[in-house]
Design a protein around this motif. Sequence first.
Motif, PDB file in Angstrom:
ATOM      1  N   PHE A 130       0.739  -1.188   0.094  1.00  0.00           N
ATOM      2  CA  PHE A 130      -0.090  -0.021  -0.134  1.00  0.00           C
ATOM      3  C   PHE A 130       0.662   1.318   0.031  1.00  0.00           C
ATOM      4  CE2 PHE A 130      -3.022   3.213   1.632  1.00  0.00           C
ATOM      5  CZ  PHE A 130      -4.228   2.886   1.192  1.00  0.00           C
TER       6      PHE A 130
ATOM      7  N   ASN B 289      -3.047   9.686   2.254  1.00  0.00           N
ATOM      8  CA  ASN B 289      -3.549   8.823   1.262  1.00  0.00           C
ATOM      9  C   ASN B 289      -4.686   9.157   0.443  1.00  0.00           C
ATOM     10  OD1 ASN B 289      -1.521   6.967   2.024  1.00  0.00           O
ATOM     11  ND2 ASN B 289      -2.763   5.938   3.824  1.00  0.00           N
TER      12      ASN B 289
ATOM     13  N   TYR C 267      -7.985   9.290  -1.420  1.00  0.00           N
ATOM     14  CA  TYR C 267      -9.428   8.577  -1.375  1.00  0.00           C
ATOM     15  C   TYR C 267     -10.490   9.545  -2.308  1.00  0.00           C
ATOM     16  CZ  TYR C 267      -8.972   4.799   2.002  1.00  0.00           C
ATOM     17  OH  TYR C 267      -8.612   3.780   2.868  1.00  0.00           O
TER      18      TYR C 267
ATOM     19  N   ALA D 282     -16.630   6.162   1.897  1.00  0.00           N
ATOM     20  CA  ALA D 282     -15.406   5.846   0.854  1.00  0.00           C
ATOM     21  C   ALA D 282     -16.082   5.209  -0.349  1.00  0.00           C
ATOM     22  CB  ALA D 282     -14.205   4.936   1.470  1.00  0.00           C
TER      23      ALA D 282
ATOM     24  N   ARG E 220     -15.454   2.709  -3.286  1.00  0.00           N
ATOM     25  CA  ARG E 220     -14.264   1.411  -3.274  1.00  0.00           C
ATOM     26  C   ARG E 220     -14.390   0.896  -4.607  1.00  0.00           C
ATOM     27  NH1 ARG E 220     -15.298  -1.791   2.339  1.00  0.00           N
ATOM     28  NH2 ARG E 220     -14.659  -0.114   3.693  1.00  0.00           N
ATOM     29  N   ASP E 221     -13.474   1.026  -5.516  1.00  0.00           N
ATOM     30  CA  ASP E 221     -13.508   0.472  -6.892  1.00  0.00           C
ATOM     31  C   ASP E 221     -12.856  -1.070  -6.650  1.00  0.00           C
ATOM     32  OD1 ASP E 221     -10.740   1.120  -6.478  1.00  0.00           O
ATOM     33  OD2 ASP E 221     -11.013   2.605  -8.300  1.00  0.00           O
TER      34      ASP E 221
ATOM     35  N   SER F 207      -9.392  -1.086  -4.671  1.00  0.00           N
ATOM     36  CA  SER F 207      -9.500  -0.572  -3.627  1.00  0.00           C
ATOM     37  C   SER F 207     -10.060  -1.793  -2.759  1.00  0.00           C
ATOM     38  CB  SER F 207     -10.408   0.619  -3.094  1.00  0.00           C
ATOM     39  OG  SER F 207     -11.434   0.548  -3.602  1.00  0.00           O
ATOM     40  N   TRP F 208     -10.914  -2.567  -3.369  1.00  0.00           N
ATOM     41  CA  TRP F 208     -11.685  -3.814  -2.638  1.00  0.00           C
ATOM     42  C   TRP F 208     -10.386  -4.893  -2.764  1.00  0.00           C
ATOM     43  CZ3 TRP F 208     -14.915  -4.526   0.552  1.00  0.00           C
ATOM     44  CH2 TRP F 208     -16.222  -3.730   0.492  1.00  0.00           C
TER      45      TRP F 208
ATOM     46  N   SER G  35      -7.410  -4.443  -2.304  1.00  0.00           N
ATOM     47  CA  SER G  35      -6.397  -3.986  -1.364  1.00  0.00           C
ATOM     48  C   SER G  35      -7.134  -4.149   0.008  1.00  0.00           C
ATOM     49  CB  SER G  35      -6.066  -2.359  -1.459  1.00  0.00           C
ATOM     50  OG  SER G  35      -5.414  -1.965  -0.214  1.00  0.00           O
ATOM     51  N   HIS G  36      -8.398  -3.958   0.278  1.00  0.00           N
ATOM     52  CA  HIS G  36      -9.051  -4.007   1.740  1.00  0.00           C
ATOM     53  C   HIS G  36      -8.903  -5.851   1.851  1.00  0.00           C
ATOM     54  CE1 HIS G  36     -10.425  -0.055   1.852  1.00  0.00           C
ATOM     55  NE2 HIS G  36     -10.845  -0.378   3.154  1.00  0.00           N
TER      56      HIS G  36
ATOM     57  N   GLU H 186     -13.127   3.338   7.038  1.00  0.00           N
ATOM     58  CA  GLU H 186     -11.595   3.059   6.309  1.00  0.00           C
ATOM     59  C   GLU H 186     -10.771   3.290   7.784  1.00  0.00           C
ATOM     60  OE1 GLU H 186     -11.776   2.504   3.162  1.00  0.00           O
ATOM     61  OE2 GLU H 186     -14.115   2.495   3.703  1.00  0.00           O
TER      62      GLU H 186
END
Length: 388
Positions: free
Chosen positions: A37, A59, A61, A177, A179-180, A183-184, A186-187, A386
């Motif tokens: 990240f 970061n 967002y 937030a 989330r595309d 980002s998903w 990454s989560h 987040e």
Amino acid sequence: MEFRLAGPTDRKLVEDLWAYCFEPRENPFFQWYFSAFYKPENVLMGFKNREMACLTHLNPYKLSLRGKKIPVSYIVGLATHPAARRGGVGGKLLSAALKEMRRRKQYLNILMPSKAGFYQHYGYEMYCHQWKETIRLEELRPLTDKTVRFGFVNNTDQWTYLATVYDAYTRSVSGYAVRDEASWRSHIEAQLAEGYIAVAFQDDQPIAYVFYSLGGETIVSGEFVYSSWKGKRGLLDYIYNHRSQGKIFQWNEGLQDQSYRFYPDGKQGHETMPFMAGRVVDVKGALEQIPYPKGAEGVVTFHTEDPLAKWNTGSFTLAVKDGMGCVTAAGADEAEIFMPIGTLALLIFGAVDVNGLVFYEKLRGSDAALATLDEFFPRTNCYINEWY
């Protein structure tokens, strides 16, 4: 002090201060964050006498704010070396960060404060609280639903299961937030480094999911999201089945949820938790970027003071028409409304309405101007979850 963005050769400095102030290097989240990240161009470093004194991560967002996607910076990992503390370094770092965010055209900023009072002094206000629920597993039984089935998310290709539920959960809230796919993924990677993800299904449709960790008496959930009451009960049923692995379940959820009224004992284990603070980076940029209610139209002139950003201190005229705002500079004697910069953030995010802010003496002005301001900034249900 001198401030600059980190470069490729600064990684050890950045990691060392994070490890000193937050998690140690061997922590799974630390390993994931700095391997997957971390980006040096998003770290602002401060130097005093050529020695690094502080840094913070900016970061990027996108928030859904009143139904529109707005780019923001999320400040995390703000840290000052112990040798440089108690010298006003934190305020200087925040001021430099605001300048950098403004350069990036990120006109709003969010931050999860460890001590809200410290940041309120610098123009931040809490825009989002969450419910913090703590219930013994044995007491979950009346809330469970055994008619749903469960599955695990164990790789990032399964991100669409979670996105479907998240989109339903956030449909009626603001400040969350966006989330595309990236980002998903990454989560999911971050959660699987520390714990598990379970999904509840009704037939083949995902209706709820939970991020959680095991290993202690308390099973802690980092994200607990559902698209229906049945989905929430299904998750509680899943956790109830862990009675041999824990005794207590703790989770957070948005304040819009009212199901605590139906818990076996609503007096116990139900509390609010301050979660996210918001701030205006640039008055003109922020007010011209956000949307306004359909039919809202008018002009209001206000004066605000900003302890960190001199470009925000002064009087401004906001004209709204057709859902858009236009901001121009005004003379000090033209102001009809007076408020600190933190109050403007609460209005923009929709955390408190005009009448509430007047009651708490955070806002004052003529009745006509306040009525216009209230039309521009109706209160919203705020939610965000987040953590970095």
